[in-house]
Design a protein around this motif. Structure first.
Motif, PDB file in Angstrom:
ATOM      1  N   LEU A   1      -1.988   2.784   1.191  1.00 20.29           N
ATOM      2  CA  LEU A   1      -2.172   2.554   2.626  1.00 20.29           C
ATOM      3  C   LEU A   1      -3.665   2.551   2.913  1.00 20.29           C
ATOM      4  O   LEU A   1      -4.316   3.599   2.950  1.00 20.29           O
ATOM      5  CB  LEU A   1      -1.454   3.626   3.446  1.00 20.29           C
ATOM      6  CG  LEU A   1       0.058   3.482   3.651  1.00 20.29           C
ATOM      7  CD1 LEU A   1       0.409   2.138   4.251  1.00 20.29           C
ATOM      8  CD2 LEU A   1       0.829   3.694   2.364  1.00 20.29           C
ATOM      9  N   ASP A   2      -4.199   1.352   3.087  1.00 19.22           N
ATOM     10  CA  ASP A   2      -5.644   1.144   3.179  1.00 19.22           C
ATOM     11  C   ASP A   2      -5.949   0.339   4.440  1.00 19.22           C
ATOM     12  O   ASP A   2      -5.425  -0.766   4.601  1.00 19.22           O
ATOM     13  CB  ASP A   2      -6.113   0.377   1.935  1.00 19.22           C
ATOM     14  CG  ASP A   2      -7.614   0.131   1.910  1.00 19.22           C
ATOM     15  OD1 ASP A   2      -8.313   0.528   2.863  1.00 19.22           O
ATOM     16  OD2 ASP A   2      -8.090  -0.461   0.925  1.00 19.22           O
ATOM     17  N   PRO A   3      -6.783   0.868   5.354  1.00 20.66           N
ATOM     18  CA  PRO A   3      -7.099   0.108   6.575  1.00 20.66           C
ATOM     19  C   PRO A   3      -7.768  -1.229   6.293  1.00 20.66           C
ATOM     20  O   PRO A   3      -7.798  -2.100   7.165  1.00 20.66           O
ATOM     21  CB  PRO A   3      -8.035   1.046   7.349  1.00 20.66           C
ATOM     22  CG  PRO A   3      -8.557   2.007   6.333  1.00 20.66           C
ATOM     23  CD  PRO A   3      -7.477   2.166   5.321  1.00 20.66           C
ATOM     24  N   ASN A   4      -8.288  -1.408   5.081  1.00 19.63           N
ATOM     25  CA  ASN A   4      -8.896  -2.683   4.693  1.00 19.63           C
ATOM     26  C   ASN A   4      -7.998  -3.479   3.751  1.00 19.63           C
ATOM     27  O   ASN A   4      -8.466  -4.404   3.081  1.00 19.63           O
ATOM     28  CB  ASN A   4     -10.246  -2.427   4.017  1.00 19.63           C
ATOM     29  CG  ASN A   4     -11.224  -1.720   4.930  1.00 19.63           C
ATOM     30  OD1 ASN A   4     -11.434  -2.131   6.066  1.00 19.63           O
ATOM     31  ND2 ASN A   4     -11.802  -0.626   4.461  1.00 19.63           N
ATOM     32  N   GLY A   5      -6.727  -3.120   3.688  1.00 22.95           N
ATOM     33  CA  GLY A   5      -5.803  -3.776   2.767  1.00 22.95           C
ATOM     34  C   GLY A   5      -5.646  -5.261   3.029  1.00 22.95           C
ATOM     35  O   GLY A   5      -5.793  -5.739   4.160  1.00 22.95           O
TER      36      GLY A   5
END
Length: 339
Positions: A164-168
């Motif tokens: 879970l990556d805000p820059n995914g």
């Protein structure tokens, strides 16, 4: 499907309709059936045939009744009906909090990480059981500790994870993945941008396939809660309860975070009005109803943000009159006669 649902299904399959216990924490719990399931999954109790000593019980939907149970949850002296291994064989995902950058945080940020991991354990217990929360690189006293995420993945034979990556690269939606990784990161100083992506790249160097997913709310990450426990709850609501991402975000979203997004969106709902030489912005009161469909806000929150932004709130009738007035192309506003 939560652990409780599996527990109920397994009991019903064994012909159990009422279950009893002497465990005080179960008896006082707002959801005694879920608490029983947690005790069994954590290895603190078994389910066995009733010994006839109880004259009260809970139905499988949690109703207390003055009837003897068919089964008993606790330390068993009779035949065991349901063991921990039988209950936990059903597939549930792992939630891994990767704390490899713990030492790069300030003392206050470290305290927040520890608090959020503790709160995450509470969330995990609502859906699964304790060992499904894994904390790596830093033993914070909550969750099952592993020295590294890589070691945990090797032990469990997990080759692919969702980060879970805000820059995914991809939007998060229900994946059915075996393992989710959340960065154990609190960035109050604004110096840790991209750290979650660094976790993914480190895992890839060890041969792990990483699916980078970002959680968005209507095309933006603003308004998406960023606390570790909130991210965990969003993904468990989506993965196990089958909620859509937007509904899960709203259910978890603190009002403070919802107001951040409201501040960003509200400007687009305003109309410029010229009153003499003064230009003001007005917004229709009905805009609140549109926003509360997907933001966790109250009418008071709406008025607070309007006040901060110096927007005037008007009725639908007044807005109609404004839009029917003369349009000043040069100043890009509706011109009202202030006499």
């Amino acid at each position: 499907m939560r652990l409780k649902d599996v527990f109920v299904s397994e009991l019903a399959r064994r012909g159990v309709s009422r279950v009893g216990t002497r465990l005080k924490k179960v008896m006082s719990s707002p959801d005694p059936i879920a608490r029983m399931a947690l005790y069994v999954a954590n290895g603190k109790a078994d389910v066995c045939k009733s010994d006839g000593g109880l004259q009260h019980s809970f139905t499988l939907d949690g109703q207390f009744v003055d009837l003897p149970p068919n089964a008993y949850v606790g330390k068993c002296r009779s035949d065991i009906l349901l063991t921990r291994d039988e209950l936990t064989k059903h597939p549930f995902p792992y939630v891994v909090v990767d704390c490899r950058f713990f030492d790069e945080h300030s003392e206050k940020e470290r305290w927040k990480i520890e608090l959020q991991v503790k709160q995450t354990l509470g969330i995990v217990r609502e859906y699964m059981w304790d060992e499904k929360l894994v904390v790596t690189y830093r033993n914070v006293g909550f969750g099952k500790y592993y020295p590294s995420t890589e070691e945990f993945l090797r032990e469990k034979g997990i080759e692919r994870v969702v980060l879970l990556d805000p820059n995914g690269d991809e939007l998060y939606r229900r994946t059915g993945a075996e393992c989710f990784i959340i960065g154990g990161i609190v960035d109050k100083s604004g110096t840790k941008r991209g750290y979650t992506s660094r976790i993914g790249r480190a895992l890839e160097r060890e041969g792990v396939e990483v699916d980078y997913r970002r959680i968005e709310l209507r095309g933006d990450t603003v308004g998406v809660p960023d606390r570790i426990n909130h991210i965990a709850e969003i993904l468990l609501r989506v993965e196990l309860d089958g909620e859509d991402v937007e509904s899960a975000i709203k259910a978890v979203q603190p009002p403070l975070v919802a107001k951040w997004r409201l501040r960003k969106e509200l400007h687009e709902k305003t109309v410029r009005v010229c009153v003499g030489e003064r230009v003001v912005r007005v917004v229709e009161k009905g805009a609140f109803d549109e926003f509360r469909e997907w933001l966790n806000i109250t009418m008071r929150d709406f008025y607070d943000v309007c006040r901060e932004q110096k927007f005037f709130v008007v009725s639908e009738k007044v807005m109609g009159r404004i839009k029917a007035s003369e349009w000043d192309e040069r100043r890009r506003c509706f011109r009202l006669n202030h006499n």
